[in-house]
Motif scaffolding. Structure first.
Motif, PDB file in Angstrom:
ATOM      1  N   ASN A  52      20.272 -15.363   8.127  1.00 18.69           N
ATOM      2  CA  ASN A  52      19.671 -16.644   8.469  1.00 18.69           C
ATOM      3  C   ASN A  52      19.562 -16.731   9.963  1.00 18.69           C
ATOM      4  O   ASN A  52      20.423 -17.282  10.645  1.00 18.69           O
ATOM      5  CB  ASN A  52      20.529 -17.783   7.893  1.00 18.69           C
ATOM      6  CG  ASN A  52      19.769 -19.094   7.949  1.00 18.69           C
ATOM      7  OD1 ASN A  52      18.959 -19.313   8.836  1.00 18.69           O
ATOM      8  ND2 ASN A  52      20.032 -19.962   6.992  1.00 18.69           N
ATOM      9  N   HIS A  53      18.490 -16.150  10.469  1.00 23.99           N
ATOM     10  CA  HIS A  53      18.412 -15.962  11.908  1.00 23.99           C
ATOM     11  C   HIS A  53      18.106 -17.231  12.673  1.00 23.99           C
ATOM     12  O   HIS A  53      18.158 -17.248  13.880  1.00 23.99           O
ATOM     13  CB  HIS A  53      17.395 -14.878  12.247  1.00 23.99           C
ATOM     14  CG  HIS A  53      15.991 -15.275  11.899  1.00 23.99           C
ATOM     15  ND1 HIS A  53      15.461 -15.121  10.634  1.00 23.99           N
ATOM     16  CD2 HIS A  53      15.018 -15.838  12.640  1.00 23.99           C
ATOM     17  CE1 HIS A  53      14.219 -15.556  10.630  1.00 23.99           C
ATOM     18  NE2 HIS A  53      13.920 -16.001  11.815  1.00 23.99           N
ATOM     19  N   TYR A  54      17.765 -18.317  11.950  1.00 23.83           N
ATOM     20  CA  TYR A  54      17.497 -19.549  12.673  1.00 23.83           C
ATOM     21  C   TYR A  54      18.754 -20.088  13.311  1.00 23.83           C
ATOM     22  O   TYR A  54      18.727 -20.778  14.307  1.00 23.83           O
ATOM     23  CB  TYR A  54      16.942 -20.617  11.730  1.00 23.83           C
ATOM     24  CG  TYR A  54      15.495 -20.406  11.396  1.00 23.83           C
ATOM     25  CD1 TYR A  54      14.515 -20.666  12.323  1.00 23.83           C
ATOM     26  CD2 TYR A  54      15.123 -19.928  10.154  1.00 23.83           C
ATOM     27  CE1 TYR A  54      13.182 -20.465  12.020  1.00 23.83           C
ATOM     28  CE2 TYR A  54      13.785 -19.730   9.848  1.00 23.83           C
ATOM     29  CZ  TYR A  54      12.821 -20.001  10.787  1.00 23.83           C
ATOM     30  OH  TYR A  54      11.504 -19.797  10.486  1.00 23.83           O
ATOM     31  N   LYS A  97      16.184 -19.198   3.309  1.00 24.90           N
ATOM     32  CA  LYS A  97      16.764 -19.449   4.632  1.00 24.90           C
ATOM     33  C   LYS A  97      17.737 -20.621   4.628  1.00 24.90           C
ATOM     34  O   LYS A  97      18.269 -20.987   5.666  1.00 24.90           O
ATOM     35  CB  LYS A  97      15.647 -19.679   5.647  1.00 24.90           C
ATOM     36  CG  LYS A  97      14.780 -18.432   5.835  1.00 24.90           C
ATOM     37  CD  LYS A  97      13.742 -18.628   6.907  1.00 24.90           C
ATOM     38  CE  LYS A  97      12.928 -17.359   7.079  1.00 24.90           C
ATOM     39  NZ  LYS A  97      12.188 -17.011   5.836  1.00 24.90           N
ATOM     40  N   ARG A 124      10.175 -14.548  -2.501  1.00 26.20           N
ATOM     41  CA  ARG A 124      11.191 -14.102  -1.542  1.00 26.20           C
ATOM     42  C   ARG A 124      11.300 -12.574  -1.492  1.00 26.20           C
ATOM     43  O   ARG A 124      12.386 -12.024  -1.436  1.00 26.20           O
ATOM     44  CB  ARG A 124      12.574 -14.702  -1.894  1.00 26.20           C
ATOM     45  CG  ARG A 124      12.603 -16.217  -1.726  1.00 26.20           C
ATOM     46  CD  ARG A 124      13.982 -16.787  -1.990  1.00 26.20           C
ATOM     47  NE  ARG A 124      13.998 -18.211  -1.661  1.00 26.20           N
ATOM     48  CZ  ARG A 124      15.030 -19.024  -1.880  1.00 26.20           C
ATOM     49  NH1 ARG A 124      16.124 -18.565  -2.429  1.00 26.20           N
ATOM     50  NH2 ARG A 124      14.961 -20.286  -1.542  1.00 26.20           N
ATOM     51  N   ARG A 168       7.552 -21.096  12.878  1.00 28.18           N
ATOM     52  CA  ARG A 168       7.736 -19.925  12.024  1.00 28.18           C
ATOM     53  C   ARG A 168       6.467 -19.135  11.791  1.00 28.18           C
ATOM     54  O   ARG A 168       6.495 -17.956  11.520  1.00 28.18           O
ATOM     55  CB  ARG A 168       8.333 -20.330  10.699  1.00 28.18           C
ATOM     56  CG  ARG A 168       7.400 -21.143   9.818  1.00 28.18           C
ATOM     57  CD  ARG A 168       8.199 -21.979   8.847  1.00 28.18           C
ATOM     58  NE  ARG A 168       8.387 -21.388   7.545  1.00 28.18           N
ATOM     59  CZ  ARG A 168       7.606 -21.507   6.509  1.00 28.18           C
ATOM     60  NH1 ARG A 168       6.515 -22.201   6.624  1.00 28.18           N
ATOM     61  NH2 ARG A 168       7.875 -20.940   5.360  1.00 28.18           N
TER      62      ARG A 168
END
Lengths: 325, 325
Positions: free
Chosen positions: A3-5, A47, A99, A323
């Motif tokens: 979850n790179h956010y 995410k 996904r 995004r």
């Protein structure tokens, strides 16, 4: 779980890991293949945006909430509801992928997909009963679920039809914005925030949700695909989304020859429509509108109580809405 | 609404009419065709058995409950949940018919059927939130919904397999008996009955539910069809129900040549299996077992507090379980 956010926020990441664990515990089914598939879906690619918003807004409350079991459950309930609707959406759209993996309905049949979605609804319900029994949010959640479905049904109703912008907004408000709005609102409420903050959260979530869906709809007209969705998916199933709606009135003559074919539209036809929508400024206009909703969200965020969380929230919001760029 | 089981009881009939009215109010969708279809399904053919049990058991409480708005809502919630599962079942089975009408999925597509079922789940939640917020029954209902689905998933899991009798009972307990048990139990509880009566109600409902399903399974092997279901439907979709399971062990050699064909079984094959199941006594044995559960239910009914309602209940039960004869 990637979850790179939120990589830059270890507490949020840690909380989201707990959400993931809880979800995995709850999605037990008496069917081994299905269980593997559900687990995969739960942990890869999603995410956890809604749980993340929920937990972030909880920080505007009076407690240090990253570890609260109740909040972890509430955050999980949002993701569970989201997963349930995704699985059912895939039955409808005959989507082969979700996904980045084969969708449950493609791998196991519509049968299993319908029931899996139903199972997740029961898990959702369980979590609500465990966390919200003596609060007005039980009813709010029931209402949210209804709005989501009404949005989906409304969208289905408008397939292959030139819906008005009002109808479009109403449908995306139901099917997408509702859950973001609920996530933010619930997070603030159960985090112990004051009622002004809870009210702000609700509207921030809604604006973010609308933007999120518009950007998703724009993606359908982008030539580079991405985000694990085949491009022109909406168009090929008769869903006329914002970029198209914004130019359809002025360019009826050019566009209708293709759209009038409805279900007999070929892939080449959809590519042509995509080209025209871009050329006539539909994508650009949609981006502009998305920007307005983003700005509205950011303005409202500025009205939240000032603390470290506000920065995190702004960062999360901006990243999420960028995004597609 | 034709509900001939209870024609002789005007108060029950009147209450069931109120249930019908409430359901019609609640199943509003923003799709006209669908609304017509849902209304048709709600009012025609469904015998409102579950609401009837709920309301009848309420009479063992301390109040005169035929008109209680809360009980009308609770009774309605049972029928709504039942409808939702029926609609989803039809998506799975590709059933062209339900209750003598074209099924929703056949008339409007799987899409609409999936979402309609989901919509009914939200109506179900709404009703629970309105009636049970501060009682343990919210959780009980969530649990019931999960059991129903687990039963359906379990049954799907066992398709084309020789499941054990234990697995069979577990699945029908989940998918059918649960709702009858809940109906009786809730009716007694919210009708104000004492805890012994509530406990009895739960078990009476369960026994009736099991019998109901066994009789339904027997029907699949009857040569005269009836009840709006095509005969051999279970068998042709790989569901090996009680009459078959009871003889499968002793007559493996005779039956497996047909069953081993699984999805490639022809209609002629299913007719042959039907003939053999009857010949080997599978139907007779199943009837016998159904009788045992019926007797158990009647015994427990005899332990209920003696009042006029007990007679009504016995009459209702006996009629319901004689439906196939």
């Amino acid at each position: 779980m990637d979850n790179h956010y939120f990589q830059s926020d270890p507490q949020l990441n840690s909380a989201l890991k707990k959400v993931n664990q809880l979800i995995n515990q709850r999605i037990k089914v008496n069917n081994q293949d299905l269980q593997v598939a559900l687990k995969k879906m739960a942990s890869k690619g999603g995410k956890y945006l809604r749980p993340a918003f929920c937990l972030t807004f909880a920080q505007f409350g009076s407690n240090n909430n990253w570890k609260s079991p109740q909040l972890i459950k509430i955050a999980s309930s949002l993701e569970i509801l989201h997963m349930a609707t995704l699985i059912h959406d895939d039955v409808i759209d005959d989507s082969p992928e979700r996904r980045g993996e084969e969708s449950i309905q493609a791998a196991f049949g519509k049968d299993t997909a319908v029931y899996s979605g139903d199972l997740l609804f029961t898990v959702f319900f369980d979590l609500l009963v465990e966390t919200m029994e003596n609060s007005p949010y039980l009813a709010t959640n029931a209402q949210a679920m209804r709005k989501i479905l009404a949005g989906e049904l409304g969208q289905m109703n408008q397939r292959y039809r030139q819906q008005s912008l009002l109808e479009y907004y109403r449908n995306i408000n139901g099917k997408t914005a509702t859950l973001f709005s609920l996530a933010a609102q619930e997070g603030a409420y159960f985090g112990g925030a004051d009622s002004r903050t809870v009210h702000l959260a609700k509207h921030i979530g809604q604006n973010i949700g609308i933007t999120f869906q518009i950007l998703d709809d724009i993606l359908d007209y982008k030539t580079d695909g991405g985000l694990n969705k085949p491009i022109l998916e909406d168009l090929s199933t008769g869903v006329y989304s914002l970029p198209l709606l914004l130019v359809l009135k002025d360019y009826q003559e050019e566009l209708m020859p293709y759209l009038a074919k409805k279900r007999t539209m070929t892939y080449k036809d959809t590519l042509k429509v995509q080209e025209l929508v871009n050329r006539y400024g539909g994508v650009a206009k949609a981006h502009e509108l998305a920007g307005k909703f983003t700005n509205k969200a950011l303005q409202l965020i500025d009205e939240l109580p000032i603390n470290g969380t506000q920065k995190l929230l702004k960062r999360v919001t901006t990243q999420l809405l960028d995004r597609s760029m």
